[in-house]
Enzyme design. Structure first.
Site, PDB file in Angstrom:
ATOM      1  N   HIS A 185       0.899  -1.155  -0.025  1.00  0.00           N
ATOM      2  CA  HIS A 185       0.003  -0.035   0.223  1.00  0.00           C
ATOM      3  C   HIS A 185       0.884   1.480   0.001  1.00  0.00           C
ATOM      4  O   HIS A 185       0.637   2.236  -0.689  1.00  0.00           O
ATOM      5  CB  HIS A 185      -1.015  -0.070   1.217  1.00  0.00           C
ATOM      6  CG  HIS A 185      -1.928   0.943   1.334  1.00  0.00           C
ATOM      7  ND1 HIS A 185      -2.019   1.900   2.175  1.00  0.00           N
ATOM      8  CD2 HIS A 185      -2.742   1.516   0.221  1.00  0.00           C
ATOM      9  CE1 HIS A 185      -2.989   2.826   1.933  1.00  0.00           C
ATOM     10  NE2 HIS A 185      -3.601   2.437   0.811  1.00  0.00           N
ATOM     11  N   HIS A 217       1.272   3.971  -3.457  1.00  0.00           N
ATOM     12  CA  HIS A 217       1.084   5.391  -3.184  1.00  0.00           C
ATOM     13  C   HIS A 217       2.094   6.297  -3.571  1.00  0.00           C
ATOM     14  O   HIS A 217       2.131   7.680  -3.921  1.00  0.00           O
ATOM     15  CB  HIS A 217       0.308   5.839  -1.788  1.00  0.00           C
ATOM     16  CG  HIS A 217      -0.951   5.736  -1.634  1.00  0.00           C
ATOM     17  ND1 HIS A 217      -2.223   6.443  -2.160  1.00  0.00           N
ATOM     18  CD2 HIS A 217      -1.684   4.707  -0.986  1.00  0.00           C
ATOM     19  CE1 HIS A 217      -3.399   5.899  -1.894  1.00  0.00           C
ATOM     20  NE2 HIS A 217      -3.177   4.839  -1.199  1.00  0.00           N
ATOM     21  N   HIS A 268      -8.004  -0.565  -4.641  1.00  0.00           N
ATOM     22  CA  HIS A 268      -8.635  -0.438  -3.174  1.00  0.00           C
ATOM     23  C   HIS A 268      -9.819  -1.310  -2.952  1.00  0.00           C
ATOM     24  O   HIS A 268     -10.016  -2.001  -2.060  1.00  0.00           O
ATOM     25  CB  HIS A 268      -8.924   1.006  -2.825  1.00  0.00           C
ATOM     26  CG  HIS A 268      -7.722   1.892  -2.644  1.00  0.00           C
ATOM     27  ND1 HIS A 268      -6.719   2.615  -3.415  1.00  0.00           N
ATOM     28  CD2 HIS A 268      -6.921   1.903  -1.301  1.00  0.00           C
ATOM     29  CE1 HIS A 268      -6.137   3.116  -3.013  1.00  0.00           C
ATOM     30  NE2 HIS A 268      -5.834   2.856  -1.384  1.00  0.00           N
ATOM     31  N   GLU A 298     -10.649  10.913  -4.847  1.00  0.00           N
ATOM     32  CA  GLU A 298      -9.395  10.660  -4.048  1.00  0.00           C
ATOM     33  C   GLU A 298      -8.980  11.744  -3.025  1.00  0.00           C
ATOM     34  O   GLU A 298      -8.858  11.609  -1.795  1.00  0.00           O
ATOM     35  CB  GLU A 298      -8.332  10.086  -4.666  1.00  0.00           C
ATOM     36  CG  GLU A 298      -6.823   9.630  -3.739  1.00  0.00           C
ATOM     37  CD  GLU A 298      -5.869   9.370  -4.769  1.00  0.00           C
ATOM     38  OE1 GLU A 298      -5.830   9.371  -6.059  1.00  0.00           O
ATOM     39  OE2 GLU A 298      -5.087   8.868  -3.984  1.00  0.00           O
ATOM     40  N   HIS A 300     -11.870  11.506   0.455  1.00  0.00           N
ATOM     41  CA  HIS A 300     -11.228  10.404   0.869  1.00  0.00           C
ATOM     42  C   HIS A 300      -9.996  10.849   1.614  1.00  0.00           C
ATOM     43  O   HIS A 300      -9.939  10.168   2.795  1.00  0.00           O
ATOM     44  CB  HIS A 300     -10.698   9.661  -0.486  1.00  0.00           C
ATOM     45  CG  HIS A 300      -9.580   8.962  -0.093  1.00  0.00           C
ATOM     46  ND1 HIS A 300      -8.247   9.115  -0.368  1.00  0.00           N
ATOM     47  CD2 HIS A 300      -9.400   7.562   0.605  1.00  0.00           C
ATOM     48  CE1 HIS A 300      -7.346   8.261  -0.087  1.00  0.00           C
ATOM     49  NE2 HIS A 300      -8.112   7.247   0.574  1.00  0.00           N
ATOM     50  N   HIS A 360      -9.552  10.049   6.088  1.00  0.00           N
ATOM     51  CA  HIS A 360      -8.423   9.622   6.634  1.00  0.00           C
ATOM     52  C   HIS A 360      -8.062  10.478   7.655  1.00  0.00           C
ATOM     53  O   HIS A 360      -7.884  10.058   8.789  1.00  0.00           O
ATOM     54  CB  HIS A 360      -7.128   9.502   5.650  1.00  0.00           C
ATOM     55  CG  HIS A 360      -7.377   8.158   4.874  1.00  0.00           C
ATOM     56  ND1 HIS A 360      -6.465   7.192   5.373  1.00  0.00           N
ATOM     57  CD2 HIS A 360      -7.749   7.771   3.661  1.00  0.00           C
ATOM     58  CE1 HIS A 360      -6.596   6.089   4.476  1.00  0.00           C
ATOM     59  NE2 HIS A 360      -7.379   6.743   3.576  1.00  0.00           N
ATOM     60  N   HIS A 412     -13.083   2.767   3.322  1.00  0.00           N
ATOM     61  CA  HIS A 412     -12.773   2.473   1.939  1.00  0.00           C
ATOM     62  C   HIS A 412     -13.991   1.412   1.342  1.00  0.00           C
ATOM     63  O   HIS A 412     -14.296   1.748   0.210  1.00  0.00           O
ATOM     64  CB  HIS A 412     -11.511   1.980   1.611  1.00  0.00           C
ATOM     65  CG  HIS A 412     -10.145   2.666   1.084  1.00  0.00           C
ATOM     66  ND1 HIS A 412     -10.033   3.463  -0.098  1.00  0.00           N
ATOM     67  CD2 HIS A 412      -9.213   3.242   2.108  1.00  0.00           C
ATOM     68  CE1 HIS A 412      -9.266   4.086   0.010  1.00  0.00           C
ATOM     69  NE2 HIS A 412      -8.844   4.392   1.340  1.00  0.00           N
TER      70      HIS A 412
HETATM   71 CU1  CUO Z   1      -4.760   3.849  -0.174  1.00  0.00          CU
HETATM   72 CU2  CUO Z   1      -7.131   5.453   1.268  1.00  0.00          CU
HETATM   73  O1  CUO Z   1      -6.071   5.519  -0.318  1.00  0.00           O
HETATM   74  O2  CUO Z   1      -5.300   4.723   1.721  1.00  0.00           O
END
Ligand code: CUO
Length: 721
Positions: free
Chosen positions: A212, A216, A241, A353, A368, A372, A408
Site C-alpha cells: 500500500h 501510493h 482499493h 481521492e 477520501h 483519513h 474504503h
Molecule cells: Cu490507499 Cu485511502 O487510499 O489509503
C-alpha cells in the site's frame, strides 16, 4: 562504476538511518558525506565533530555548494520530529514542493547535492517520501531500486516494545555476541475478546502494508503533473482499493466475520477501536490509539492549517452521490462532464481521492483524504492535547486499522453506484467466439485436487538500516505471516477457430455468505479477487494451459518483501531486477487463509480476445517491472489491458444472470475449490507440504524451479554490515 552510478548509490545511502546527522557514516559501505558547511544544522557548523568519522577506507563524497539553493521554505517548516502525513493538505503541498525540486535538478550531481541539504535539514519522513518519489520518476534514476520503507522506518511496521531491545541487540552484536532474532508475536495488538482481532494477521502484515505504501509512491496524488498524470490512475485508485476490500472480506468470511460494512454514520460512535502499539524511533509522538466508540469531530488544528467540519464531508458526499446518479460532474469551468462507461470511473477516481487531477475541488472537495484525516485525528481534533495523527494518517500504516476498510468500503460504494448506472455486458460482448473453457484443475503438492493449502510461516527482516544511533549490526525481527502451498492451474480450452491469442483472467471468490447461503452473483462479483492475468497462444482444437502460483500478475516475489539486505545486489544489472517492481501484492498473501475444516470458494477462469484487450502505443515496456501489473500498472506505459479494471465483474449482471453459473458464457468456467488452513508454523528457511510436514525450502527448490517460499536466511552476524 560510472560517476552517475556512484552518485545514484550515494542518493540511496541518504535514506539510511534517517534520524542520524548526515556526517555519520551512511549505507552498508560507511559512506562519508562531505557537505558544504552551510548545509549543516546550525549546531554542527564550525564543529570538528563532522571530521571524526571518516577513516581511510570509507568512501568519501565531497559535495560542492550550489550557486543557490531552490526555495524550500515551506517544507522546512515541518519539524524534524513531527510525523508526516500525505493526507494532510499542508504536508502534501510540502512534499509536492520537494518532489518538484528533486525532479527539476538538471543532473544527478545537483540532485544529490540538494538532497544532501534536505537530508540534513528536513523532516526525515517527508525527505524519504520525496526522495523515493523522485528516484522512481526521474529518467536518470528510475532503474534504481527504491528500498522498502520498512528498511528505514521499521517503527512503522513492528511491535514498538521491540525497539529498545533492537538497540540493545545491536550493541551486543557489535561486541561479538551472536544475534537472536526478536520475535514479533502474531497477537501483540489484541486478543480474541475483540472479534476484529481475528483478521489482525492480515491488517498488520508487513507485505500488504508495504504494498500500500509503495502503490501510493508510484501513484502520488500531488506534485508535478508529469509525476501524477498516469494512464487511468483514477481508475486504478478505485480498482486497487476495491481489491484490498475483496481480499479483506475473504479473510473475514474465512474467520466467521461478516463482510466489512461501509462507514456512513459519521455522527455515531465508531465501534471499532484500534491500539496499534507502534512506537517511534525518532522521538516524535507515538501513534495514538482510538478507543472503542470514539466519535468524529470537526477538525480545527491551526498549526497544521487544518480546518474542516464533518458537515463539509457530508456535503461532498451528497454531491458525489448526486453526480454518479445523474451520470455527470460539473468541472472547474462550470461545464458538465459525462461519466461515460470508459473514462467515467477514472474521472471519478481522481475526484474522490482527491488527486491534483480532480475536475473540481471546490465542489467535490477532498473527501477520501480528509476522511483519513478526520478519523486519524478523532482523539484530538482541536490539538488541545498536542497529539498527532494515528495510523489512518499514513499510507504505510493505515491498513492496520479496521476502520480503514470501513472507510474504503464507503469510498468503494460511490464507485459501485457509478458502475451500477452502466449497461450490463451482454452475453455476446462477454463471449470469445469459438473458444470454450472446458475444464479447470488446481493441483498443489500434498493436497487433493482443487484444494489450496495455507499455513503460518516465520521470516526475518534485518533492521540494520533503521535502528539508528546504535552500532551498525545486523539485528533481525522475526515475523509470523500467512503462507500458502505453491500450486498450479491447469486449464483445458477448446478453440474451434484458427490459431489466435487470448487473455486468461483468473479470479477467486467465497462461495457461501454469512448465513451459510450461496452468494447471488451480484454480491459475489464484488468479492472476486484477481489471482492472475496473462496472454496465451491458442492453437486450433484442444489446448492445455498451465500456470504456477508464483507467476501471478498481481504479486511480487516472496524475496522482495522478506529479503536479507545483505543480498541486495550492488551492480546496476542486479539492481534492475529489484527495481520499481517493489509495488505489488505480496506473494505470501495471494490466497485467503481459509479454515481448518475447508473454506468453500469458487475459482473462475475467462479467456477474452487479446486483439480486443491489447493496448496500442504501449511505449517501451519495461520487462523487468511487469511483475505486478494488475494492481500497479507498468511504468512509463499505458495500463496493459484495454478492458475496464475488474472486468468482467465490474458491472451489474444482465437480466437472468442471478448466479455465477447463469453468468457464464462458453469462454468462461468455474470450479468449486476448498481453502484448507493448517495450523502449523514453518520456521525461516522452511516450507510446509501437507502430508510431508515441514521441509527445507532448499529441497523444495529442486522440485519447482522458482519455488516460492524460498528466502534468504540471515547471514552470520557481523560487527559491521
Ligand atoms: Cu490507499 Cu485511502 O487510499 O489509503
Amino acid at each position: 562504476m560510472s560517476a552517475e552510478a556512484e552518485d545514484t548509490k550515494y542518493l540511496l545511502a541518504l535514506l539510511d538511518r534517517p534520524n542520524e546527522p548526515i556526517f555519520l557514516p551512511k549505507g552498508d559501505d560507511g559512506i562519508i558525506f562531505g557537505v558544504p558547511e552551510d548545509y549543516l544544522e546550525d549546531r554542527f557548523k564550525g564543529s570538528e565533530v563532522t571530521n571524526r568519522f571518516s577513516s581511510s577506507t570509507s568512501p568519501q563524497v565531497a559535495l560542492k555548494k550550489l550557486p543557490s539553493l531552490p526555495d524550500l521554505d515551506l517544507p522546512l517548516k515541518l519539524s524534524k520530529r513531527d510525523l508526516f502525513s500525505l493526507f494532510i493538505p499542508l504536508h502534501r503541498r510540502m512534499a509536492g514542493r520537494v518532489v518538484e525540486v528533486f525532479m527539476g535538478m538538471r543532473n544527478i550531481k545537483d540532485f544529490l547535492t540538494v538532497a544532501s541539504f534536505c537530508r540534513e535539514n528536513m523532516n526525515p519522513q517527508l525527505f524519504n517520501y520525496a526522495l523515493s518519489v523522485a528516484l522512481l520518476h526521474r529518467p536518470d534514476t528510475k532503474d534504481v531500486e527504491v528500498p522498502p520503507l520498512s528498511d528505514f522506518f521499521p517503527d512503522k511496521f513492528i511491535d514498538g516494545s521491540l525497539l529498545p531491545r533492537a538497540r540493545e541487540e545491536a550493541e551486543f552484536v557489535s561486541r561479538g555476541l551472536e544475534t537472536t532474532p526478536l520475535e514479533i508475536p502474531l497477537d501483540y495488538t489484541g486478543t480474541d475478546l475483540e472479534p476484529e482481532h481475528r483478521v489482525a494477521y492480515f491488517r498488520e502484515d508487513l507485505g500488504i502494508n508495504l504494498h500500500h505504501w509503495h502503490w501510493h509512491l508510484v501513484y502520488p496524488f500531488a506534485g508535478p503533473t508529469n509525476v501524477i498524470n498516469k494512464d487511468r490512475r483514477g481508475e486504478l485508485f478505485y480498482y486497487m482499493h476495491e481489491q484490498l476490500l475483496a481480499r479483506y472480506n475473504a479473510e473475514r468470511l474465512s474467520n466467521r466475520l461478516e463482510r466489512t460494512k461501509r462507514f456512513l454514520e459519521w455522527r455515531e460512535p465508531i465501534p471499532e477501536g484500534y491500539f496499534p502499539k507502534l512506537d517511534s524511533l525518532s522521538g516524535s509522538r507515538t501513534w495514538a490509539a482510538r478507543a472503542t466508540n470514539t466519535i468524529l469531530r470537526d477538525i480545527n488544528r491551526p498549526g497544521e492549517q487544518l480546518s474542516f467540519e464533518i458537515q463539509d464531508l457530508e456535503r461532498w458526499r451528497n454531491r458525489l452521490y448526486e453526480a454518479v446518479q445523474t451520470g455527470r460532474v460539473i468541472d472547474n469551468a462550470g461545464q458538465l462532464v459525462q461519466l461515460n462507461d470508459t473514462e467515467g470511473i477514472d474521472i471519478l477516481g481522481n475526484l474522490i481521492e482527491a488527486s491534483d487531477l480532480t475536475r473540481n475541488r471546490n465542489l467535490y472537495g477532498d473527501i477520501h483524504n480528509l476522511g483519513h484525516v478526520a478519523i486519524s485525528l478523532s482523539h484530538d481534533p482541536d490539538h488541545r492535547h498536542l497529539e498527532t495523527f494515528s495510523v489512518m494518517g499514513d499510507s504505510a500504516t493505515a491498513m492496520r486499522d479496521p476502520i480503514f476498510y470501513r472507510w474504503h468500503a464507503f469510498i468503494d460504494d460511490i464507485f459501485q453506484d457509478h458502475k451500477n448506472t452502466l449497461s450490463p455486458y451482454t452475453a455476446a460482448q462477454l463471449d470469445f467466439n469459438g473458444v470454450r473453457v472446458s475444464r479447470i484443475q488446481l493441483t498443489s503438492p500434498g493436497l487433493a485436487e482443487n484444494t489450496f493449502g495455507t499455513y503460518w510461516q516465520k521470516n526475518d527482516v534485518n533492521l540494520v538500516r533503521g535502528i539508528d544511533f546504535s552500532p551498525r549490526s545486523n539485528v533481525f525481527a522475526r515475523f509470523t505471516h500467512l503462507q500458502h502451498v505453491p500450486f498450479e492451474y491447469k486449464i483445458t480450452v477448446n478453440n474451434s477457430g484458427q490459431a489466435r491469442q487470448g487473455t486468461v483472467r483468473i479470479f477467486i471468490a467465497p462461495e457461501i455468505d454469512e448465513r451459510g447461503q450461496p452468494f447471488l452473483y451480484d454480491d459475489q462479483r464484488k468479492l472476486m479477487i484477481e489471482l492472475d492475468k496473462f496472454t496465451v497462444n491458442l492453437q486450433p482444437n484442444q489446448n492445455t494451459i498451465t500456470r504456477r502460483s508464483n507467476e501471478s500478475s498481481v504479486t511480487i516475489p516472496f524475496e522482495r518483501t522478506f529479503r536479507d539486505l545483505n543480498s541486495v545486489p550492488s551492480s546496476q544489472s542486479g539492481i534492475a531486477e529489484f527495481n520499481y517492481c517493489g509495488c505489488g501484492w505480496p506473494q505470501h498473501m495471494l490466497i485467503p487463509k481459509g479454515s481448518p475444516e475447508g473454506f468453500r470458494a469458487v475459482l473462475f477462469v475467462m479467456i477474452t480476445n487479446f486483439q480486443d484487450d491489447r493496448v496500442q502505443d504501449q511505449g517501451t515496456v519495461d520487462t523487468q517491472c511487469r511483475k505486478a501489473i494488475s494492481y500497479c500498472g507498468v511504468r512509463d506505459s499505458r495500463y496493459p489491458d484495454r478492458k475496464a479494471m475488474g472486468y468482467p465483474f465490474d458491472r451489474v449482471p444482465r437480466a437472468g444472470a442471478d448466479t455465477l453459473q447463469e453468468f457464464l458464457t462458453p469462454n468462461m468456467n468455474s470450479q468449486r475449490v476448498t481453502i484448507r488452513f493448517h495450523d502449523v508454523i514453518a520456521p525461516p528457511g522452511n516450507v510446509f507440504i501437507p502430508g510431508k510436514g515441514i521441509q527445507s525450502s532448499r529441497d523444495q527448490q529442486g522440485s519447482s524451479k522458482k519455488g516460492q517460499g524460498q528466502q534468504q536466511r540471515p547471514k552470520k552476524p557481523s560487527g559491521r554490515n
